[in-house]
Design an enzyme around this catalytic site. Structure first.
Site, short mmCIF file in Angstrom:
data_model
loop_
_atom_site.label_atom_id
_atom_site.label_comp_id
_atom_site.label_asym_id
_atom_site.label_seq_id
_atom_site.Cartn_x
_atom_site.Cartn_y
_atom_site.Cartn_z
N LYS A 92 -2.88 25.42 6.89
CA LYS A 92 -2.46 24.12 6.36
C LYS A 92 -1.35 23.56 7.24
O LYS A 92 -0.59 24.34 7.82
CB LYS A 92 -1.95 24.28 4.92
CG LYS A 92 -2.99 24.82 3.94
CD LYS A 92 -3.98 23.75 3.54
CE LYS A 92 -5.01 24.33 2.54
NZ LYS A 92 -6.04 23.34 2.13
N LYS B 127 -9.06 30.50 8.40
CA LYS B 127 -10.14 29.54 8.62
C LYS B 127 -9.61 28.12 8.78
O LYS B 127 -8.53 27.78 8.29
CB LYS B 127 -11.19 29.60 7.52
CG LYS B 127 -10.69 29.17 6.16
CD LYS B 127 -11.78 29.25 5.11
CE LYS B 127 -12.64 28.00 5.06
NZ LYS B 127 -11.92 26.79 4.65
N ASP C 287 -9.87 24.13 7.85
CA ASP C 287 -10.23 23.44 6.63
C ASP C 287 -11.53 22.68 6.87
O ASP C 287 -11.97 22.52 8.00
CB ASP C 287 -9.09 22.54 6.16
CG ASP C 287 -8.86 22.73 4.65
OD1 ASP C 287 -9.85 22.97 3.93
OD2 ASP C 287 -7.71 22.65 4.21
N GLU C 288 -12.13 22.24 5.78
CA GLU C 288 -13.47 21.65 5.87
C GLU C 288 -13.50 20.37 6.69
O GLU C 288 -14.53 20.01 7.24
CB GLU C 288 -14.05 21.41 4.47
CG GLU C 288 -13.47 20.23 3.69
CD GLU C 288 -12.07 20.48 3.13
OE1 GLU C 288 -11.63 21.65 3.15
OE2 GLU C 288 -11.42 19.51 2.70
N HIS D 228 -18.60 26.77 3.69
CA HIS D 228 -17.78 25.93 2.82
C HIS D 228 -18.71 24.96 2.11
O HIS D 228 -19.69 24.52 2.69
CB HIS D 228 -16.74 25.18 3.67
CG HIS D 228 -15.65 24.55 2.85
ND1 HIS D 228 -15.84 23.44 2.06
CD2 HIS D 228 -14.34 24.88 2.70
CE1 HIS D 228 -14.69 23.12 1.46
NE2 HIS D 228 -13.77 23.97 1.83
N LYS E 52 -7.48 24.91 -8.60
CA LYS E 52 -7.38 23.46 -8.73
C LYS E 52 -8.70 22.75 -8.94
O LYS E 52 -8.74 21.56 -9.19
CB LYS E 52 -6.69 22.88 -7.47
CG LYS E 52 -7.54 22.90 -6.20
CD LYS E 52 -6.82 22.33 -4.98
CE LYS E 52 -7.59 22.66 -3.71
NZ LYS E 52 -6.98 22.18 -2.48
#
Lengths: 412, 412
Positions: A150, A176, A178-179, A266, A306
């Protein structure tokens, strides 16, 4: 026209059986809606046609053999001959195609699908599966702990590498993209992959641990192929694919290429299709198709983070991904990935619900740790270790400062 | 955390602007939901993180610049840098990815998307477009009349060819496979394509007309490539792709290959995503992405047939596919295809709504004609000719027996 409803029919070993939840349109009976769905998803047309024959109808007609008017749940059996082996787009275009747009229904959901063993066998399934991934990463029993570097996007390749190194050095097994990070100007794919994989090799040398990096190759197929080759050349073990936005034709192709890379899947955008409980396609159906296509790791939800998704549903998907019964015809298992808003305080509940054969990913839980990403990663591992040792995380936190600090922030 | 809502922001030429319809979850304010959506679709995480910088935030943050609490309509502008050129999966994984599954929302729909010209230019768009297709088929002005050979599946290759020949000989310009017909044992792809294309060449010789055949190549990418090559070798002009079930990675690839074949795009399964007016992704968004990717013909609905879809929405998609304004940066137009429950009696209303730059497809209307598929095709053309000549179909039917017979059955 003759009805496709046949309550006396018993589905056989070579039937594809779909469980639909049907809400007919106003002024349409459930029976009429079921006939329209069964026909449109197989051999039917809205009017009688001169080119139809009894022979075709006899051989290929679907049968709605269970129709529950109170729940709207309907089971339809389709002869296997209707489907092309090894072709997921064709399966979806049939049993999950036009029917969602028919005026006969107000809402329609494909809840589940049962596939004949012969059909299952026409797919390769995962290259690694849970066992292969565990051997590759040399982690025999506990959950694998991963993170998503992140912020989702914005880091330069060197900043990305450094952030990933902290997480791996701290205790994570897997990092990994992120998408939504593929190859933007601020972080070109090749540069990021090369730096990150180089860092991993160096860290493996100094720690004697093994690490995985899910590089997000998602894009048009020629782009994905180039990126997979680049990962191979740079000694990577994984390619990450956004399976829903890439689509099944591209996903199947990347698996069928036999690159030797594991596929981290993902599921970004799945909830546009799966979330409404009355309409669309359930996640269990998409997950089964991903196993056929051959992903090794699949995001399935968290039940505690979330993202929405009831605990029972997430557990059901997990069980299906880990199922080794005959119905999967020896296709390898898929490592379930729990990801989305997870943090240290949620680990005991998560592992109680999901067991140890999962990959636990925390982005914010690692990079949002009050001290450092390294402490974030360490505390994630401490939370997992606590559960593995049968201790409460509160107790464990007394002797593990990183975990204590994490719980102060996230479980406040 | 700082809010992404900035009502004073005016979107610039390099912003991607998304129009969302947001229904927040119970006990969540619209503002909180908007912040969660804007963050998750770009640079945000659910907690504050140590790797975030002011510089990244300044450069890449989204801005919700319009928030209407009564309708829930929200416009968010994203800097173009967030997106990889020419990569539809990456765009979707960003602005149509995780956000649909967030607990902050009860429902969420991506209603529309506006793309910067620089981004549009990174895609090839259609190879032919309306003008190219019209030249290829030598039909300058009127709607193109197509049919889907029926039954959807079950005919042998020779039966398929014969049924297609009747329709073409009778007056259709275009024949196509149904979305669930690819290569099943009863009708293998190669055999069907070879027979059908051979028939077309022979019929073109004897009639001096031109015909198109949309062979459904949908499947894993290696299969699609093989099939496209086979079509080329056998002198075909089109490949048909089920764009939603195949997915954008495979679709973009098939266009980027520059096979020379036109792409007929069937949209089977779109309604799993597009139908719910509160949740998912609108058809206009999918249609815009299909134009970027480069389909030449796209199913957009009928407004008058068996499928749902309000007339205004279908007309709006049609206008967008035919738009030649600067915003499309010279990308060719897409021929809108109206298909699904159409018959002769609906043609005047359809053409009034949609104009002449459409492809009108009728399967049941042709193969369900009381006399023969040939009469069905002839009567479809008669209905179109009547409107082109400014006559009512009832009047035209007096001197055209095929049309009269069709109206007796379908408009009874």
């Amino acid at each position: 026209m003759q009805s496709y409803i046949d309550l006396s029919y018993q589905p056989g070993k070579s039937d594809v059986v779909c469980l639909f939840r049907v809400e007919p349109a106003v002024n349409v009976s459930l029976e009429k809606a079921v006939d329209a769905i069964a026909g449109e998803s197989s051999i039917g047309t809205w009017t009688d046609i001169s080119t139809m024959s009894e022979e075709i109808r006899d051989r290929l007609r679907p049968r709605a053999f269970s129709v529950d008017s109170s729940s709207g749940l309907v089971k339809i059996a389709y002869p296997l001959e209707l489907f092309e082996p090894g072709n997921i787009p064709q399966l979806l275009s049939s049993v999950a195609g036009n029917i969602f747009g028919m005026k006969h229904v107000e809402n329609l959901r494909l809840e589940d699908i049962t596939l004949p063993e012969k059909y299952v066998k026409s797919f390769p399934g995962p290259l690694f599966g849970v066992g292969g991934i565990r051997r590759m990463l040399e982690i025999p029993l506990r959950p694998i702990v991963g993170t998503i570097v992140k912020p989702k996007v914005g880091l330069s390749p060197t900043a990305w590498r450094d952030a990933a190194r902290e997480a791996l050095a701290g205790g994570c097994d897997f990092v990994k993209d992120d998408e939504n990070l593929t190859s933007q100007d601020f972080c070109p794919f090749d540069e990021r992959a090369k730096l990150a994989l180089g860092m991993i090799h160096s860290l493996e040398g100094s720690t004697a641990r093994r690490f995985g990096y899910g590089c997000n190759i998602s894009g048009s197929v020629e782009t994905m192929v180039k990126r997979a080759e680049y990962i191979k050349r740079n000694g990577g073990r994984y390619m990450m694919i956004d399976v829903v936005t890439v689509g099944f034709a591209g996903l199947q192709y990347m698996r069928n290429l036999n690159t030797g890379l594991a596929i981290h899947a993902h599921r970004a955008m799945h909830a546009a299709i799966t979330r409404n409980k009355k309409h669309g396609i359930s996640m269990i159906v998409l997950a089964k198709l991903c196993r056929l296509a051959g992903v090794d790791q699949l995001h399935i939800g968290t039940a505690v983070g979330k993202m929405e998704g009831p605990a029972e549903e997430v557990a059901q998907i997990k069980d299906e991904m880990l199922d080794t019964s005959g119905k999967w015809r020896g296709l390898k298992t898929v490592f379930p990935v729990c990801s989305g808003g997870l943090h240290q305080g949620l680990i005991p509940d998560l592992m109680k619900l999901m067991g140890n054969d999962i990959i636990i990913q925390a982005g914010g839980g690692v990079y949002g740790h009050p001290d450092s990403p390294k402490a974030g990663a360490a505390s994630m591992r401490q939370a997992v270790d606590a559960v593995m040792e049968g201790k409460s995380i509160e107790e464990y936190a007394k002797s593990h400062a990183e975990l204590r600090r994490a719980l102060e922030k996230f479980s406040a």
